[in-house]
Design an enzyme around this catalytic site. Structure first.
Site, PDB file in Angstrom:
ATOM      1  CG  ASP A 285      -0.228   0.125   2.498  1.00  0.00           C
ATOM      2  OD1 ASP A 285       0.986   0.400   2.496  1.00  0.00           O
ATOM      3  OD2 ASP A 285      -0.858  -0.048   3.551  1.00  0.00           O
ATOM      4  CB  SER A 286       0.246   4.647  -1.006  1.00  0.00           C
ATOM      5  OG  SER A 286      -0.855   5.051  -0.196  1.00  0.00           O
TER       6      SER A 286
ATOM      7  N   GLY B   9      -0.695   5.805   2.735  1.00  0.00           N
ATOM      8  CA  GLY B   9      -1.699   6.860   2.899  1.00  0.00           C
ATOM      9  C   GLY B   9      -2.645   6.586   4.059  1.00  0.00           C
TER      10      GLY B   9
ATOM     11  CD  GLN C 127      -9.994   7.294  -1.245  1.00  0.00           C
ATOM     12  OE1 GLN C 127     -11.134   7.287  -0.765  1.00  0.00           O
ATOM     13  NE2 GLN C 127      -9.007   6.534  -0.753  1.00  0.00           N
TER      14      GLN C 127
ATOM     15  N   GLY D 212     -11.558   3.988   0.696  1.00  0.00           N
ATOM     16  CA  GLY D 212     -12.496   4.754   1.500  1.00  0.00           C
ATOM     17  C   GLY D 212     -13.868   4.144   1.627  1.00  0.00           C
TER      18      GLY D 212
ATOM     19  CG  ASP E  11      -6.036  -5.190   2.062  1.00  0.00           C
ATOM     20  OD1 ASP E  11      -6.704  -4.403   1.354  1.00  0.00           O
ATOM     21  OD2 ASP E  11      -5.595  -4.854   3.189  1.00  0.00           O
TER      22      ASP E  11
ATOM     23  CB  CYS F 141     -11.672 -26.554   7.505  1.00  0.00           C
ATOM     24  SG  CYS F 141     -10.377 -25.374   7.084  1.00  0.00           S
TER      25      CYS F 141
ATOM     26  CB  CYS G  35      -6.751 -24.962   7.224  1.00  0.00           C
ATOM     27  SG  CYS G  35      -7.227 -24.980   8.951  1.00  0.00           S
TER      28      CYS G  35
ATOM     29  CB  CYS H  38      -9.489 -27.906  10.245  1.00  0.00           C
ATOM     30  SG  CYS H  38     -10.301 -26.378  10.787  1.00  0.00           S
TER      31      CYS H  38
ATOM     32  CG  HIS I 111      -9.832 -22.040  10.548  1.00  0.00           C
ATOM     33  ND1 HIS I 111     -10.321 -23.125   9.852  1.00  0.00           N
ATOM     34  CD2 HIS I 111     -10.906 -21.240  10.786  1.00  0.00           C
ATOM     35  CE1 HIS I 111     -11.625 -22.987   9.694  1.00  0.00           C
ATOM     36  NE2 HIS I 111     -12.001 -21.855  10.255  1.00  0.00           N
TER      37      HIS I 111
END
Lengths: 372, 372
Positions: free
Chosen positions: A93-94, A96, A189, A216, A266, A304, A306, A309, A335
């Site tokens: 990311d920036s 910001g 934005q 935003g 994300d 699951c 994973c 699990c 998980h």
């Protein structure tokens, strides 16, 4: 090489899309959820564990890496991939978002943002050029433009001025951008105002970024407002570029926004929830500290796939979390991240099968335990 | 089945011995260092990571598991191995060491030890029978007798009385012991007094335990005193039973005590040092937080075969530790445990080659950076 996005298929009944992104560090399918590795580590996890949950790309944080260890150290290590031993794609990311949470809005200038270092209170100043320079040195696969992340509620005039400045900052960042193996995204934005979202998107598209983020939307609004802001942004973005919705990771929000044409997401929530003992399940979130799990020797989720699990019981993970043993948050992080990535895998299947609305309805019925 | 110890070879010039221990959960070679998993987890590590550092056996803590999650939960899970997903051998201590650090010595009775729960201050009472009952339920491979761990310095008369009580407690524990798949060790106490160490050892041997521990050597004495206490204990122990030196894990101490006939060791230091950013190396301990490692892109140790050294740089681990990211202490824990286990592997080779004294001298030259 810049990233290459291929749109593979559009779902028949919605704006959901199946895609593929090629990078210098391998390719991955979209929709995709990105785990967050703020400080060049996804909290508690190793790169192998991220591979095992099928993470196609991870996010790291320009602001945090600027302060520690510093972009020059990362650069000297050979870039972020080598520094952290992750050979898959990385998006930075920036800074910001972090900077604005540490800044006094009234001090923002055309030049950049003065703010206080969250570690020692030192005065710092971040500009669009500096953010890009740091990201160029970090050598992530995808860099973000430096933008103002507007809070909510915000007056039309404030948002209008802010969007125009964000556009000027996007241009300034693009002008100094200097890394041919890195791609640069513009950030849409514009708050809740469709004409501003449209204006921002259209101006960014004119500048021809390698992909577009929508910013935003996750700062305190209702889900419905968020979905509307996404709709009024994706509408004006080109089909042949990837779309990234920043900071969104609630399962329902991932589904709703995939339906609105988002490709990547994300959020810190899977690892943050893990540290507090929470786990996603088909039937909603559970708190593993709940006394009823004390002698529950079944896994978090029966089906699951994973590592947590397949090998551990709720009783054991509850014990670890209760005792503040880090293996507990590690298992829950595995998980929770796998849960969200599996969700995007299921959404890809639903797009292929043109039944994403049915998928969403069944998911919600289970997740909320009732018709929605 | 009880554990089976085989003495394979004695080193020509010292009392060092090569052995093998068979358990219901696999066999391992001795000398061996046991990582400590106090709360049914070796802090920050998964069972696979313990396998990868060649851990032959781990230690877990009766006192801590009694309080959380409680021995009945562990028993209901199918025992400690199943509860924590570790299919290798486990040794449990008796809780004696912890309880005595929380008790007022003057309140100790023939019956047992009253003390305060370290979590909530509740009054608790631990007896030899209770300690064995808990361990029988935990279903570890090796259980320890409940003993009084005497501090230092201690008057002869106090130690004499304490040793006699420890012997009566050992007998009481043995009498109620009830788990045919678990072995029980007696613990040699006796402070710095050879006649008391001898008396304790000989009386325990008469009771015929499955193995013998040596206790009370690591509580604040000089290294020379420790070595002497070990000598005056091993001397009176049978050759055909395993000998475990409790709470000792300094590399030099492991070497010196292997030379004195010790087979297994445990210590929290590799994981505790890791959490504070310290790493063992051939040339002594280093503090990874040292500024000189900021841009040191070499591994902790060039020739180390551990996961941390094969994949990460000092600069990255320093960054993680500086930022309190748990992957940092995890990587250092892996390195430090592997270091001590590799040390025992090297000692086994030296015993085979009958050159353990030369090995020790070279080790010390490197570790201390000068002739010793």
């Amino acid at each position: 090489m810049k990233i290459q996005y291929s749109l593979l298929k559009k779902e028949e009944n919605t704006n959901a899309r199946l895609g593929k992104i090629k990078t210098n560090y391998g390719e991955f399918d979209t929709p995709m959820f990105m785990p967050v590795g703020t400080l060049a580590t996804v909290k508690t996890l190793s790169p192998e564990e991220l591979k095992n949950v099928n993470a196609g790309i991870i996010l790291s944080n320009t602001y945090h890496l600027w302060l520690r260890p510093g972009e020059d150290i990362v650069n000297k290590a050979g870039g972020l991939h080598k520094f952290m031993n992750w050979d898959g794609p990385i998006l930075t990311d920036s800074g910001g978002y972090q900077v604005f949470s540490l800044a006094n809005k009234e001090n923002i200038t055309e030049e950049g943002v003065p703010f206080k270092n969250h570690l020692n209170g030192d005065s710092l100043f971040l500009t669009p050029e500096k953010s890009i320079e740091i990201q160029n040195k970090l050598d992530s696969d995808i860099a973000m433009s430096f933008d103002e992340c507007i809070g909510y509620p915000a007056e039309y005039d404030y948002v209008k001025n802010s969007v125009d400045r964000t556009l000027r900052w996007a241009k300034r960042g693009k002008d100094v951008f200097n890394n041919e193996n890195q791609s640069l995204f513009g950030i849409v934005q514009g708050g809740v105002y469709e004409d501003l979202r449209r204006h921002c998107a259209e101006e960014l598209v004119k500048m021809d970024f390698d992909g577009y983020s929508i910013g935003g939307t996750s700062v305190g609004e209702t889900k419905e407002t968020m979905y509307k802001m996404v709709e009024m942004s994706t509408k004006y973005l080109p089909e042949n570029k990837v779309r990234y919705l920043m900071g969104v990771g609630d399962p329902i929000d991932i589904i709703e926004n995939v339906i609105r044409g988002i490709d990547i997401f994300d959020c810190v929530s899977p690892t943050r929830l893990a540290r507090h003992g929470h786990a996603y399940t088909k039937y909603g979130k559970i708190n593993i500290k709940n006394a009823k799990f004390k002698d529950d020797f079944s896994p978090i989720e029966n089906n699951c796939d994973c590592y947590a699990c397949k090998n551990y019981t709720k009783a054991y993970i509850r014990h670890l979390i209760t005792c503040n043993e880090t293996l507990g948050s590690r298992l829950l992080s595995i998980h929770n991240i796998r849960y969200l990535i599996r969700l995007t895998e299921d959404l890809r299947k639903a797009i292929k099968n043109d039944n994403i609305i049915e998928y969403k309805e069944e998911f919600k019925r289970n997740y909320y335990g009732k018709e929605n």
